[in-house]
Design a protein around this motif. Structure first.
Motif, PDB file in Angstrom:
ATOM      1  N   GLY A  85       0.757  -1.085  -0.056  1.00  0.00           N
ATOM      2  CA  GLY A  85       0.008   0.084   0.127  1.00  0.00           C
ATOM      3  C   GLY A  85       0.848   1.520  -0.068  1.00  0.00           C
ATOM      4  N   GLY A 142      -0.500 -10.648  -2.027  1.00  0.00           N
ATOM      5  CA  GLY A 142      -1.387 -10.422  -0.868  1.00  0.00           C
ATOM      6  C   GLY A 142      -2.583 -11.507  -1.037  1.00  0.00           C
ATOM      7  N   ASN A 194      -6.294   1.791  -8.082  1.00  0.00           N
ATOM      8  CA  ASN A 194      -5.451   1.344  -7.273  1.00  0.00           C
ATOM      9  C   ASN A 194      -3.940   1.376  -7.527  1.00  0.00           C
ATOM     10  N   LYS A 222      -0.420   1.838  -7.382  1.00  0.00           N
ATOM     11  CA  LYS A 222       0.592   1.885  -6.388  1.00  0.00           C
ATOM     12  C   LYS A 222       2.174   1.871  -6.943  1.00  0.00           C
ATOM     13  N   ASN A 280      -2.992   3.807   6.116  1.00  0.00           N
ATOM     14  CA  ASN A 280      -2.988   2.948   5.027  1.00  0.00           C
ATOM     15  C   ASN A 280      -3.274   1.582   5.155  1.00  0.00           C
ATOM     16  N   SER A 310      -3.695  -0.813   3.340  1.00  0.00           N
ATOM     17  CA  SER A 310      -2.905  -1.985   3.021  1.00  0.00           C
ATOM     18  C   SER A 310      -1.629  -2.203   3.756  1.00  0.00           C
ATOM     19  N   LYS A 322       1.363  -3.495   6.138  1.00  0.00           N
ATOM     20  CA  LYS A 322       1.664  -4.671   6.504  1.00  0.00           C
ATOM     21  C   LYS A 322       2.375  -4.953   7.767  1.00  0.00           C
ATOM     22  N   GLN A 354      -6.913  -9.428  10.685  1.00  0.00           N
ATOM     23  CA  GLN A 354      -6.036 -10.077   9.537  1.00  0.00           C
ATOM     24  C   GLN A 354      -5.188 -11.228   9.997  1.00  0.00           C
TER      25      GLN A 354
END
Lengths: 346, 272
Positions: free
Chosen positions: A94, A305, A328, A330, B40, B42, B44, B51
């Motif tokens: 992300g 992912g 999206n 990135k 954010n 996404s 990680k 999750q």
């Protein structure tokens, strides 16, 4: 109380993308990235940073993956990495990232070596030692494809790159996929044959300087200074004059080899010494096609992912067109700054 | 008012105080993870508990899409097998070495200096040598664990053997015992609970060597998985794996302690 602690944590953990004047970039040891050390040592990076009135700290990280993770966490504003790792680590995490400088592509620096066999098709049924999920793994998949095999026809053993050469010397190991300088070390052992290398898939393994998109947007000066510095470093390295020899000798020492060894690594790397060469690749349709192949490989191996429904989940913007989900995006290949370097506007 | 030094918590309070740091850590993690994910989605680095739960579900309860195996249990089984074999070999060799060097001065004179030197070699430093000698398969991983912890166990057992009061040996000899009888009937039984203690202490190092070996070359295992998914920063897999390793280590330690109390109740009398 919860609000206060949340605020404090946000302060601690977030990276603000506002205009700043001091920046950190990181690099790891590889023929296409080690020139940054020369730039830092010779004051070229400082000179360009001063020109735009900012500070740039250049840091070497010993572990390649660790350097990318540090960048993804926001510790560094820019970092050197390959196109595949840029997609699967920061972009999949992300972090909107931009390829500021397209430095080179691997033209034989990554390869597959078999012991006792001299054709790639013989790899069928063998155990292959490689760093799983790395560019070597991608190269293996591309190589197998070229002889009509799939990954099901071999067994992959995840092996640390640090131990690849020692491991290859053991009798049980018959096939490895790795990169230079390990590759030339392994290929030079008796009865070893390099059966496939990245020169057979030119332009697919690209080495980039990746920069945080928000940071770049807020601080165009950083992009200008880094690009300007890079092409000055390239100008120093290019050619056969005394300055180029001195630069290459310096880099050879840093890479733990000698001038001849460094030259041979350069020979299997398609360095873009001028912005024009870099732009030719960046602006081509080929980058998009390559990123599609890379994204499909990555998705198949779960690298995008588990939430990714298909390979097009992450958008990749190239000057020619966008691959994948345009909502999206990135990872961006941005020719703006390289174009400025070409036009002498830096 | 009692002095602070004389204030002891009630059993209930003791449990609560013990849990407090864990709760605080979990809360801190939740706040930090929420803060990062708000910025954010996404991200990680600090996955949410949802999750992490999804990752556990995927790894442990669903067969892998590619191989059809339950990865989590496969990893656990192969890691525990390696660790178990390594520790068993190490304790057998360590016990024999420690017992004989501790009990027989003639053996000690020739073996102790070597044992001391060998125990000082950092096992991780000779990994490349191990690979060349033992190949890349299971053998080298088990060998690393065994080589790593045998010297520790051997030296510990040697010391414990020498600590056994000489009066006992004299007594046994006045009753007519020969050397092998003394070793088997006087020394060995007393060393068994001490061997269990030594194994418990060396398990931490055992895990370290196991994960190091799996990180270097493997196709499955807990350490292998952590180092593999590290490539794309899948903290949602790494964190539960670390928690699982911790739990396994705790359970093994507790089992050994119970085993020792069951088998050697005399050793644990008198507050030991």
């Amino acid at each position: 109380m919860k609000r206060i602690s949340l605020f404090l944590l946000l302060l601690l953990l977030s990276t603000t993308a506002s205009a700043r004047d001091s920046f950190k970039i990181c690099w790891s040891i590889y023929v296409g990235w080690v020139p940054w050390a020369y730039g830092a040592d010779q004051g070229i990076v400082d000179k360009w940073a001063d020109k735009y009135d900012i500070d740039i700290e250049v840091v070497q990280i010993n572990d390649y993956i660790e350097s990318i993770n540090q960048y993804s966490m926001g510790e560094f504003d820019a970092c050197t990495m390959t196109n595949m790792d840029a997609l699967t680590i920061p972009a999949a995490g992300g972090v909107d990232s931009t390829a500021l400088i397209v430095g080179d592509f691997s033209n034989g620096n990554d390869g597959i070596v078999l012991k006792g066999k001299d054709s790639l098709a013989d790899i069928k049924g063998q155990t292959v030692n490689l760093v799983e999920l790395s560019v070597s793994h991608y190269l293996l998949a591309r190589g197998l494809e070229s002889v009509g095999l799939t990954e099901r026809d071999v067994e992959v053993v995840n092996t640390s790159d640090a131990d690849m050469v020692a491991v290859y010397a053991t009798p049980g190991v018959t096939a490895v996929a790795t990169w230079n300088p390990l590759l030339s070390e392994v290929a030079s052992m008796p009865d070893s044959h390099r059966v496939f290398d990245s020169s057979q898939i030119p332009g697919e393994v690209i080495d980039l300087l990746i920069i945080n998109t928000e940071t770049l947007a807020a601080n165009p000066a950083l992009g200008k200074a880094l690009t300007g510095a890079w092409y000055e470093i390239m100008a120093h390295m290019n050619g056969g004059d005394e300055r180029a020899t001195a630069a290459k000798t310096f880099l050879a020492e840093l890479s733990g080899t000698d001038l001849a060894g460094f030259e041979s690594q350069l020979a299997s790397t398609e360095m873009f010494y001028t912005p024009a060469e870099a732009l030719a690749l960046t602006n081509s349709e080929q980058v998009k096609e390559t990123m599609q192949t890379v994204a499909e490989f990555s998705h198949k191996h779960g690298l995008l992912g588990e939430g990714a429904p298909d390979a097009t989940f992450i958008g990749v913007e190239t000057p020619a067109s966008v691959y994948g989900d345009s909502n999206n995006i990135k990872l961006r290949f941005d020719p703006t700054y390289m174009q400025m370097a070409l036009d002498g506007e830096l | 008012m009692k002095r602070l030094i004389n204030q002891t918590p009630t059993p209930m309070l003791r449990v609560l105080l013990g849990l407090l740091p864990f709760v605080l850590l979990v809360l801190l993690y939740m706040f930090a993870s929420e803060a990062r994910l708000a910025e954010n989605p996404s991200d990680k680095l600090l996955p949410s508990f949802t999750q992490i739960g999804d990752a556990i579900q995927r790894m442990a309860l669903e067969p892998s899409k590619r191989s059809g195996d339950y990865l989590f249990w496969e990893d656990t089984l192969s890691s525990l097998t390696r660790l178990g074999m390594g520790v068993l070999i190490a304790s057998a060799i360590g016990l024999a070495l420690g017992l004989f060097t501790g009990a027989l001065p003639l053996v000690s004179a020739s073996a102790s200096p070597l044992l001391t030197v060998v125990s000082l070699i950092p096992p991780l430093a000779i990994l490349p040598v191990l690979f060349i000698v033992f190949g890349l398969g299971e053998l080298s991983k088990v060998a690393l664990i065994a080589i790593g912890i045998t010297p520790f166990i051997a030296r510990d057992i040697q010391r414990r053997t020498q600590e056994i009061p000489s009066e006992q040996l004299v007594k046994a000899q006045t009753l007519g015992a020969n050397t092998s009888q003394i070793v088997c009937r006087v020394l060995l039984p007393q060393l068994m609970p001490r061997l269990v203690d030594a194994v418990r202490l060396s398990l931490g190092a055992g895990w370290l060597f196991l994960i190091a070996a799996e990180a270097i070359a493997a196709t499955e295992g807990l350490g292998y998985r952590i180092f593999l998914v590290r490539r794309y920063m899948a903290m949602d897999v790494i964190l539960p794996y670390v928690a699982w390793i911790t739990l396994l280590a705790f359970v093994i330690d507790a089992l050994l302690a119970t085993l020792s109390r069951r088998l050697f109740p005399w050793h644990h009398q008198g507050g030991q």
